[in-house]
Design a protein around this motif. Structure first.
Motif, PDB file in Angstrom:
ATOM      1  N   HIS A  88     -14.224  -0.051  -9.041  1.00 30.45           N
ATOM      2  CA  HIS A  88     -13.455   0.573  -7.970  1.00 30.45           C
ATOM      3  C   HIS A  88     -13.278  -0.423  -6.826  1.00 30.45           C
ATOM      4  O   HIS A  88     -14.237  -0.996  -6.330  1.00 30.45           O
ATOM      5  CB  HIS A  88     -14.179   1.822  -7.462  1.00 30.45           C
ATOM      6  CG  HIS A  88     -13.389   2.565  -6.435  1.00 30.45           C
ATOM      7  ND1 HIS A  88     -12.508   3.567  -6.771  1.00 30.45           N
ATOM      8  CD2 HIS A  88     -13.323   2.449  -5.096  1.00 30.45           C
ATOM      9  CE1 HIS A  88     -11.947   4.034  -5.676  1.00 30.45           C
ATOM     10  NE2 HIS A  88     -12.426   3.374  -4.651  1.00 30.45           N
ATOM     11  N   ARG A  89     -12.045  -0.639  -6.435  1.00 32.09           N
ATOM     12  CA  ARG A  89     -11.738  -1.540  -5.333  1.00 32.09           C
ATOM     13  C   ARG A  89     -10.813  -0.833  -4.352  1.00 32.09           C
ATOM     14  O   ARG A  89      -9.776  -0.295  -4.735  1.00 32.09           O
ATOM     15  CB  ARG A  89     -11.066  -2.813  -5.842  1.00 32.09           C
ATOM     16  CG  ARG A  89     -11.965  -3.674  -6.731  1.00 32.09           C
ATOM     17  CD  ARG A  89     -11.249  -4.939  -7.160  1.00 32.09           C
ATOM     18  NE  ARG A  89     -10.116  -4.628  -8.024  1.00 32.09           N
ATOM     19  CZ  ARG A  89      -9.173  -5.505  -8.354  1.00 32.09           C
ATOM     20  NH1 ARG A  89      -9.196  -6.719  -7.860  1.00 32.09           N
ATOM     21  NH2 ARG A  89      -8.195  -5.168  -9.172  1.00 32.09           N
ATOM     22  N   SER A  90     -11.198  -0.825  -3.095  1.00 35.15           N
ATOM     23  CA  SER A  90     -10.398  -0.154  -2.075  1.00 35.15           C
ATOM     24  C   SER A  90      -9.126  -0.938  -1.795  1.00 35.15           C
ATOM     25  O   SER A  90      -9.106  -2.171  -1.841  1.00 35.15           O
ATOM     26  CB  SER A  90     -11.198  -0.004  -0.780  1.00 35.15           C
ATOM     27  OG  SER A  90     -12.342   0.792  -0.988  1.00 35.15           O
ATOM     28  N   VAL A  91      -8.066  -0.198  -1.495  1.00 37.17           N
ATOM     29  CA  VAL A  91      -6.793  -0.817  -1.142  1.00 37.17           C
ATOM     30  C   VAL A  91      -6.873  -1.307   0.296  1.00 37.17           C
ATOM     31  O   VAL A  91      -7.322  -0.578   1.190  1.00 37.17           O
ATOM     32  CB  VAL A  91      -5.639   0.196  -1.302  1.00 37.17           C
ATOM     33  CG1 VAL A  91      -4.328  -0.403  -0.804  1.00 37.17           C
ATOM     34  CG2 VAL A  91      -5.521   0.625  -2.752  1.00 37.17           C
ATOM     35  N   ASP A  92      -6.454  -2.540   0.526  1.00 38.07           N
ATOM     36  CA  ASP A  92      -6.496  -3.137   1.867  1.00 38.07           C
ATOM     37  C   ASP A  92      -5.107  -3.149   2.501  1.00 38.07           C
ATOM     38  O   ASP A  92      -4.078  -3.115   1.804  1.00 38.07           O
ATOM     39  CB  ASP A  92      -7.030  -4.575   1.789  1.00 38.07           C
ATOM     40  CG  ASP A  92      -8.436  -4.628   1.216  1.00 38.07           C
ATOM     41  OD1 ASP A  92      -9.254  -3.783   1.609  1.00 38.07           O
ATOM     42  OD2 ASP A  92      -8.693  -5.503   0.369  1.00 38.07           O
ATOM     43  N   ALA A  93      -5.096  -3.213   3.805  1.00 33.28           N
ATOM     44  CA  ALA A  93      -3.832  -3.139   4.546  1.00 33.28           C
ATOM     45  C   ALA A  93      -2.889  -4.287   4.206  1.00 33.28           C
ATOM     46  O   ALA A  93      -1.664  -4.132   4.263  1.00 33.28           O
ATOM     47  CB  ALA A  93      -4.115  -3.117   6.052  1.00 33.28           C
ATOM     48  N   ASP A  94      -3.425  -5.459   3.863  1.00 27.55           N
ATOM     49  CA  ASP A  94      -2.579  -6.613   3.592  1.00 27.55           C
ATOM     50  C   ASP A  94      -2.305  -6.817   2.103  1.00 27.55           C
ATOM     51  O   ASP A  94      -1.793  -7.871   1.707  1.00 27.55           O
ATOM     52  CB  ASP A  94      -3.202  -7.876   4.182  1.00 27.55           C
ATOM     53  CG  ASP A  94      -4.601  -8.139   3.636  1.00 27.55           C
ATOM     54  OD1 ASP A  94      -5.154  -7.237   2.973  1.00 27.55           O
ATOM     55  OD2 ASP A  94      -5.138  -9.240   3.885  1.00 27.55           O
ATOM     56  N   ASP A  95      -2.616  -5.841   1.286  1.00 29.23           N
ATOM     57  CA  ASP A  95      -2.364  -5.961  -0.156  1.00 29.23           C
ATOM     58  C   ASP A  95      -0.867  -5.984  -0.442  1.00 29.23           C
ATOM     59  O   ASP A  95      -0.088  -5.235   0.169  1.00 29.23           O
ATOM     60  CB  ASP A  95      -2.990  -4.788  -0.919  1.00 29.23           C
ATOM     61  CG  ASP A  95      -4.482  -4.981  -1.147  1.00 29.23           C
ATOM     62  OD1 ASP A  95      -4.955  -6.111  -0.992  1.00 29.23           O
ATOM     63  OD2 ASP A  95      -5.155  -3.989  -1.474  1.00 29.23           O
ATOM     64  N   LYS A  96      -0.493  -6.814  -1.390  1.00 25.63           N
ATOM     65  CA  LYS A  96       0.880  -6.817  -1.854  1.00 25.63           C
ATOM     66  C   LYS A  96       1.091  -5.685  -2.844  1.00 25.63           C
ATOM     67  O   LYS A  96       0.135  -5.077  -3.332  1.00 25.63           O
ATOM     68  CB  LYS A  96       1.202  -8.164  -2.508  1.00 25.63           C
ATOM     69  CG  LYS A  96       1.099  -9.349  -1.556  1.00 25.63           C
ATOM     70  CD  LYS A  96       1.400 -10.650  -2.263  1.00 25.63           C
ATOM     71  CE  LYS A  96       1.291 -11.831  -1.300  1.00 25.63           C
ATOM     72  NZ  LYS A  96       1.554 -13.131  -1.977  1.00 25.63           N
ATOM     73  N   THR A  97       2.347  -5.421  -3.166  1.00 27.46           N
ATOM     74  CA  THR A  97       2.658  -4.311  -4.073  1.00 27.46           C
ATOM     75  C   THR A  97       1.935  -4.453  -5.405  1.00 27.46           C
ATOM     76  O   THR A  97       1.376  -3.488  -5.931  1.00 27.46           O
ATOM     77  CB  THR A  97       4.175  -4.241  -4.315  1.00 27.46           C
ATOM     78  OG1 THR A  97       4.851  -4.056  -3.070  1.00 27.46           O
ATOM     79  CG2 THR A  97       4.513  -3.085  -5.250  1.00 27.46           C
ATOM     80  N   GLY A  98       1.918  -5.669  -5.949  1.00 24.84           N
ATOM     81  CA  GLY A  98       1.239  -5.886  -7.225  1.00 24.84           C
ATOM     82  C   GLY A  98      -0.246  -5.629  -7.134  1.00 24.84           C
ATOM     83  O   GLY A  98      -0.856  -5.094  -8.069  1.00 24.84           O
ATOM     84  N   ASP A  99      -0.863  -5.990  -5.983  1.00 22.85           N
ATOM     85  CA  ASP A  99      -2.289  -5.753  -5.786  1.00 22.85           C
ATOM     86  C   ASP A  99      -2.588  -4.253  -5.745  1.00 22.85           C
ATOM     87  O   ASP A  99      -3.566  -3.781  -6.326  1.00 22.85           O
ATOM     88  CB  ASP A  99      -2.773  -6.402  -4.487  1.00 22.85           C
ATOM     89  CG  ASP A  99      -2.627  -7.915  -4.511  1.00 22.85           C
ATOM     90  OD1 ASP A  99      -2.764  -8.495  -5.601  1.00 22.85           O
ATOM     91  OD2 ASP A  99      -2.371  -8.501  -3.444  1.00 22.85           O
ATOM     92  N   VAL A 100      -1.727  -3.521  -5.021  1.00 21.25           N
ATOM     93  CA  VAL A 100      -1.907  -2.066  -4.925  1.00 21.25           C
ATOM     94  C   VAL A 100      -1.813  -1.429  -6.308  1.00 21.25           C
ATOM     95  O   VAL A 100      -2.629  -0.572  -6.679  1.00 21.25           O
ATOM     96  CB  VAL A 100      -0.867  -1.456  -3.969  1.00 21.25           C
ATOM     97  CG1 VAL A 100      -0.930   0.071  -4.013  1.00 21.25           C
ATOM     98  CG2 VAL A 100      -1.100  -1.947  -2.547  1.00 21.25           C
ATOM     99  N   MET A 101      -0.813  -1.840  -7.074  1.00 24.13           N
ATOM    100  CA  MET A 101      -0.623  -1.276  -8.405  1.00 24.13           C
ATOM    101  C   MET A 101      -1.863  -1.487  -9.268  1.00 24.13           C
ATOM    102  O   MET A 101      -2.372  -0.547  -9.900  1.00 24.13           O
ATOM    103  CB  MET A 101       0.588  -1.907  -9.083  1.00 24.13           C
ATOM    104  CG  MET A 101       0.867  -1.363 -10.489  1.00 24.13           C
ATOM    105  SD  MET A 101       2.209  -2.235 -11.337  1.00 24.13           S
ATOM    106  CE  MET A 101       1.400  -3.812 -11.672  1.00 24.13           C
TER     107      MET A 101
END
Length: 282
Positions: free
Chosen positions: A80-93
């Motif tokens: 489990h990895r939390s989504v960060d504010a500076d994540d790119k779209t690919g990172d979020v996906m």
């Protein structure tokens, strides 16, 4: 699995807590040692070791050790990895998908077959005797309750879903022996759901709770289907918890459908499908 044991610690008896701490200290050794050695190391009796396994939601020592070995030896190929504010779209996906997969695999390794079986038997008994099956949830869990009602009513079951606290209390007040209520909650600490669950139980209805281990609601129902995941219940927009709850409902609905039998369901579902054809474009 280890998170689940840690969360259950406060609700365990003192002797069972010693077994739990032994497991948390060295899970690999716990999975391999015989019951006599485990009892000696924890300074408890052999039946206490078995009771501990059942207290945390497993069918017995063999079931517990099998799933523990799978957890510590194979692990889960996603974390489990939390989504960060500076994540790119690919990172979020990638993070959203990996978090979901991790929660599903964790549940597969830790789910209590015995608890699911008890829930299925209660639901089938309610169906066969013409009793009610109701689903309670508020907020995000209220949407899951509506989805559950949609799945079960297609099986010809007398079922309703309520997401309003007042309606839940009123509905619980008219339930009785043979009826079933499934209470869904991510936090397991929602006051309205606790009140409705207590009322339904006092009236003799079978209460099935889908919630986190160690929560107040987990011990309030007759049957606890644990839904443990790394996502905090205070998250503004729960994602993993909702999908995990939906999957548990799918498991229950599928098991109930199989118990009812295709001879009764196939004609009903076929007629429903035929009647819906006029609602679609050719």
């Amino acid at each position: 699995m280890l998170d689940r044991i840690q969360a259950s610690l406060p609700s365990l008896a003192p002797a069972e807590q010693r077994v739990a701490k032994l497991c948390l200290a060295d899970p690999r050794a716990f999975a391999k040692l015989p019951v006599t050695e485990l009892a000696d190391r924890a300074h408890v009796s052999k039946p206490t070791v078995v009771r501990f396994c059942r207290s945390v939601g497993y069918d017995g020592l063999s079931d517990f050790k099998l799933k523990l070995a799978g957890t510590v030896n194979e692990g889960v190929p996603f974390i489990h990895r939390s989504v960060d504010a500076d994540d790119k779209t690919g990172d979020v996906m990638v993070k959203v998908i990996d978090n979901t997969v991790a929660a599903f695999l964790k549940y597969r390794n830790e789910a209590s077959n015995a608890a699911i079986e008890r829930a299925v038997l209660a639901l089938v008994a309610a169906y066969k005797s013409g009793k009610q099956i109701q689903f309670f949830g508020v907020g995000n869990s209220g949407i899951v309750a509506q989805d559950a009602q949609h799945k079960f009513f297609r099986l010809g079951i007398n079922t309703t879903a309520y997401s309003d606290g007042h309606m839940q209390v009123m509905s619980a007040s008219i339930l009785g022996p043979g009826d079933c209520v499934i209470v869904i909650s991510n936090s397991g600490r929602t006051r309205d759901l606790m009140d409705a669950c207590d009322i339904a139980r006092k009236n003799g209805a079978t209460t099935i709770v889908i919630t986190a281990s160690g929560s107040p609601l987990a011990s309030a129902g007759h049957i606890h289907l644990s839904a443990d995941h790394p996502e905090g219940f205070d998250r503004y927009s729960p994602m993993v918890s909702r999908l995990l709850h939906l999957m548990i409902i799918d498991i229950l609905a599928t098991c109930v459908a199989l118990r009812i039998g295709g001879g009764k369901l196939q004609p009903l579902l076929q007629e429903m499908k035929n009647n819906l054809r006029s609602k679609r474009y050719a």
